[in-house]
Enzyme design. Structure first.
Site, PDB file in Angstrom:
ATOM      1  N   GLN A  59      49.143  30.071  41.811  1.00 45.60           N
ATOM      2  CA  GLN A  59      48.692  31.274  41.132  1.00 45.60           C
ATOM      3  C   GLN A  59      49.868  32.030  40.530  1.00 45.60           C
ATOM      4  O   GLN A  59      49.781  32.576  39.427  1.00 45.60           O
ATOM      5  CB  GLN A  59      47.924  32.165  42.108  1.00 45.60           C
ATOM      6  CG  GLN A  59      46.858  33.005  41.459  1.00 45.60           C
ATOM      7  CD  GLN A  59      45.797  32.165  40.751  1.00 45.60           C
ATOM      8  OE1 GLN A  59      45.535  31.035  41.121  1.00 45.60           O
ATOM      9  NE2 GLN A  59      45.205  32.714  39.710  1.00 45.60           N
ATOM     10  N   HIS A  83      51.107  31.298  36.913  1.00 48.32           N
ATOM     11  CA  HIS A  83      50.435  31.794  35.708  1.00 48.32           C
ATOM     12  C   HIS A  83      51.256  32.823  34.950  1.00 48.32           C
ATOM     13  O   HIS A  83      51.312  32.810  33.721  1.00 48.32           O
ATOM     14  CB  HIS A  83      49.093  32.443  36.082  1.00 48.32           C
ATOM     15  CG  HIS A  83      47.952  31.491  36.157  1.00 48.32           C
ATOM     16  ND1 HIS A  83      47.341  30.969  35.057  1.00 48.32           N
ATOM     17  CD2 HIS A  83      47.293  30.975  37.222  1.00 48.32           C
ATOM     18  CE1 HIS A  83      46.361  30.165  35.424  1.00 48.32           C
ATOM     19  NE2 HIS A  83      46.310  30.152  36.744  1.00 48.32           N
ATOM     20  N   GLU A 107      40.159  38.220  42.737  1.00 46.54           N
ATOM     21  CA  GLU A 107      39.613  37.332  41.702  1.00 46.54           C
ATOM     22  C   GLU A 107      39.304  35.966  42.330  1.00 46.54           C
ATOM     23  O   GLU A 107      38.222  35.416  42.163  1.00 46.54           O
ATOM     24  CB  GLU A 107      40.644  37.186  40.586  1.00 46.54           C
ATOM     25  CG  GLU A 107      40.233  36.221  39.488  1.00 46.54           C
ATOM     26  CD  GLU A 107      41.366  35.951  38.509  1.00 46.54           C
ATOM     27  OE1 GLU A 107      41.073  35.436  37.412  1.00 46.54           O
ATOM     28  OE2 GLU A 107      42.546  36.229  38.830  1.00 46.54           O
ATOM     29  N   HIS A 108      40.272  35.409  43.042  1.00 48.16           N
ATOM     30  CA  HIS A 108      40.106  34.140  43.757  1.00 48.16           C
ATOM     31  C   HIS A 108      40.363  34.388  45.239  1.00 48.16           C
ATOM     32  O   HIS A 108      41.403  34.945  45.590  1.00 48.16           O
ATOM     33  CB  HIS A 108      41.116  33.089  43.289  1.00 48.16           C
ATOM     34  CG  HIS A 108      41.168  32.883  41.808  1.00 48.16           C
ATOM     35  ND1 HIS A 108      42.085  33.536  40.998  1.00 48.16           N
ATOM     36  CD2 HIS A 108      40.438  32.085  40.990  1.00 48.16           C
ATOM     37  CE1 HIS A 108      41.915  33.138  39.738  1.00 48.16           C
ATOM     38  NE2 HIS A 108      40.913  32.275  39.711  1.00 48.16           N
ATOM     39  N   ASP A 110      39.881  26.159  38.430  1.00 52.95           N
ATOM     40  CA  ASP A 110      40.444  26.408  37.101  1.00 52.95           C
ATOM     41  C   ASP A 110      39.998  25.356  36.100  1.00 52.95           C
ATOM     42  O   ASP A 110      39.950  25.628  34.897  1.00 52.95           O
ATOM     43  CB  ASP A 110      41.971  26.403  37.167  1.00 52.95           C
ATOM     44  CG  ASP A 110      42.541  27.668  37.790  1.00 52.95           C
ATOM     45  OD1 ASP A 110      41.812  28.667  37.861  1.00 52.95           O
ATOM     46  OD2 ASP A 110      43.705  27.638  38.209  1.00 52.95           O
ATOM     47  N   HIS A 116       5.958  64.069  24.490  1.00 54.26           N
ATOM     48  CA  HIS A 116       5.695  62.813  25.190  1.00 54.26           C
ATOM     49  C   HIS A 116       4.254  62.795  25.704  1.00 54.26           C
ATOM     50  O   HIS A 116       3.534  61.790  25.571  1.00 54.26           O
ATOM     51  CB  HIS A 116       6.661  62.643  26.377  1.00 54.26           C
ATOM     52  CG  HIS A 116       8.038  62.230  25.990  1.00 54.26           C
ATOM     53  ND1 HIS A 116       8.814  62.926  25.092  1.00 54.26           N
ATOM     54  CD2 HIS A 116       8.796  61.172  26.388  1.00 54.26           C
ATOM     55  CE1 HIS A 116       9.982  62.324  24.960  1.00 54.26           C
ATOM     56  NE2 HIS A 116      10.008  61.256  25.744  1.00 54.26           N
TER      57      HIS A 116
END
Length: 426
Positions: free
Chosen positions: A255, A258, A324-325, A358, A417
């Site tokens: 990770q 990245h 996220e993960h 991924d 209405h």
């Protein structure tokens, strides 16, 4: 952390600074420039930020076909496996096509799912040209039935101002022939406003990008729909001493690879295991390619080890973090995973690492970051569908509740209405 102590776990786990509001101040004039001047603005911004100006901002379909033809056969096979698995999961995500409820005789509410008419899909270039994002964006949009799909990715000086060939090849394989060599905030602006003679406006923009892409999506949300504001990527790993430290180290490293701002967080109840992971991590980092980037990410404030008293507290920490993960490397991993409430995606056990997701697991890799997993989902088929109610009442069915509706309207001081209902029975 003492057991039973009241702790705000959100503050315990490190996370990267990600000032989208500040970035919006930078991208706002760029987006306005694209809205006002169109293609000339796109070319100037390309030269300024990408250091290259494509001959054509829209990639020739013949170029897409050539890139597909030149693909290494092994890589093409890997692409096709990933496409097949993501498509099969996407088709299952569609679920029931329609809801229909008859509340009383002649009083029917039904629901249908309508695909967005036109979407623009952003595929990052930058440090890693994420060809996999083509699959993750295009396949669910196609399965949802989106009629018009455009892809954009930053031009690369190394490829003559075109996006990376793998990205172009995948677009051709997936049947996408509207592809642009435009990146950054200006790409989002191009999609949001449309550019005469080049790119018609879209209804929705999806896909991850850097902070300026995220800022442009926030700025232009409302003019267009967006999937999410994806910040720096992150992984949290909940592990006990039954886990393999080499596996955990490798996943934290993957990770960090990245982005220098990527977050890699280990949550464990074993100090001894944490030390084993750190030893394994150091050896693995020395042997890998992007050492400087990885060390920056691992040593940043967004990464670290959180020692907890037990797995119960560890579960509370990862739920608060809303990664996220999230990987689960514990005894009874499935039972632990079933209790997690906040995560973009949950990877269970030693043989479901994040890199599988991924690429070829079949799941989406476009996931909520920065804690947004507490309230949002990853990109999926339903992201591209609008839920629309159809209201079908007969005269008798309306008459049965007409006075009830009118009374409700008058209680809100909206006599018009009420009159709209009563005029039908005067």
């Amino acid at each position: 952390m003492a057991a039973g102590e009241s702790v705000d776990y959100v503050k315990v786990v490190p996370r990267a600074e990600f000032d989208v509001a500040r970035a919006m101040e930078i991208v706002a004039p760029l987006c306005e420039d694209v809205a006002t001047r169109g293609e000339p603005a796109l070319r100037e911004l390309s030269e300024r930020f990408d250091k290259v100006v494509p001959q054509q901002l829209r990639v020739d379909p013949q170029t897409l076909a050539e890139c597909a033809e030149q693909l290494d056969p092994e890589l093409r096979a890997a692409f096709e496996i990933a496409i097949d698995r993501r498509r099969r999961v996407s088709q299952a995500e569609l679920g029931e096509p329609q809801v229909r409820v008859e509340l009383a005789p002649g009083a029917v509410i039904s629901q249908k799912m309508i695909p967005v008419n036109r979407v623009g899909l952003y595929v990052p270039g930058g440090l890693a040209p994420l060809a996999s994002s083509v699959i993750m964006n295009v396949v669910p949009a196609q399965v949802a039935g989106v009629g018009s799909i455009a892809v954009t990715s930053p031009p690369q000086a190394d490829f003559g101002g075109l996006p990376h060939p793998n990205i172009l090849a995948l677009c051709h394989i997936l049947g996408i022939d509207e592809v642009y060599a435009v990146g950054g905030a200006q790409a989002v602006a191009m999609f949001a406003y449309g550019v005469d003679g080049l790119c018609p406006k879209v209804d929705m923009v999806t896909g991850p990008g850097n902070i300026y892409v995220v800022a442009a999506k926030r700025l232009l949300k409302g003019r267009i729909g967006i999937d999410s504001e994806a910040g720096p990527t992150e992984i949290a790993i909940l592990a006990d001493d039954s886990a393999d430290p080499a596996y955990v180290a490798a996943d934290l490293l993957s990770q960090a690879e990245h982005d220098p701002m990527a977050g890699s967080v280990l949550v464990t109840d074993s100090a001894e295991f944490a030390a084993q992971v750190e030893t394994a991590l150091e050896a693995q980092v020395r042997a890998t390619k992007h050492v400087e980037r990885i060390r920056t990410a691992l040593n940043g404030t967004q990464s670290g080890v959180v020692l907890v008293d037990d797995l119960e507290q560890g579960l509370a920490v990862v739920d608060a973090y809303a990664a996220e993960h999230l990987e689960i490397h514990t005894r009874s991993a499935h039972e632990i995973a079933a209790r997690v409430t906040n995560a973009g995606a949950i990877f269970i056990g030693p043989y479901a690492p994040v890199p599988l997701g991924d690429y070829s697991a079949g799941s989406t890799h476009v996931l909520p970051t920065a804690g947004a997993a507490a309230h949002s989902s990853g990109l999926n088929v339903k992201s591209f569908l609008k839920q629309v109610n159809l209201i079908d009442y007969s005269q008798a069915a309306l008459g049965e509740i007409a006075e009830s509706v009118a009374v409700f309207a008058e209680a809100e001081d909206l006599p018009g209405h009420a009159a709209s209902i009563r005029v039908r029975f005067a």
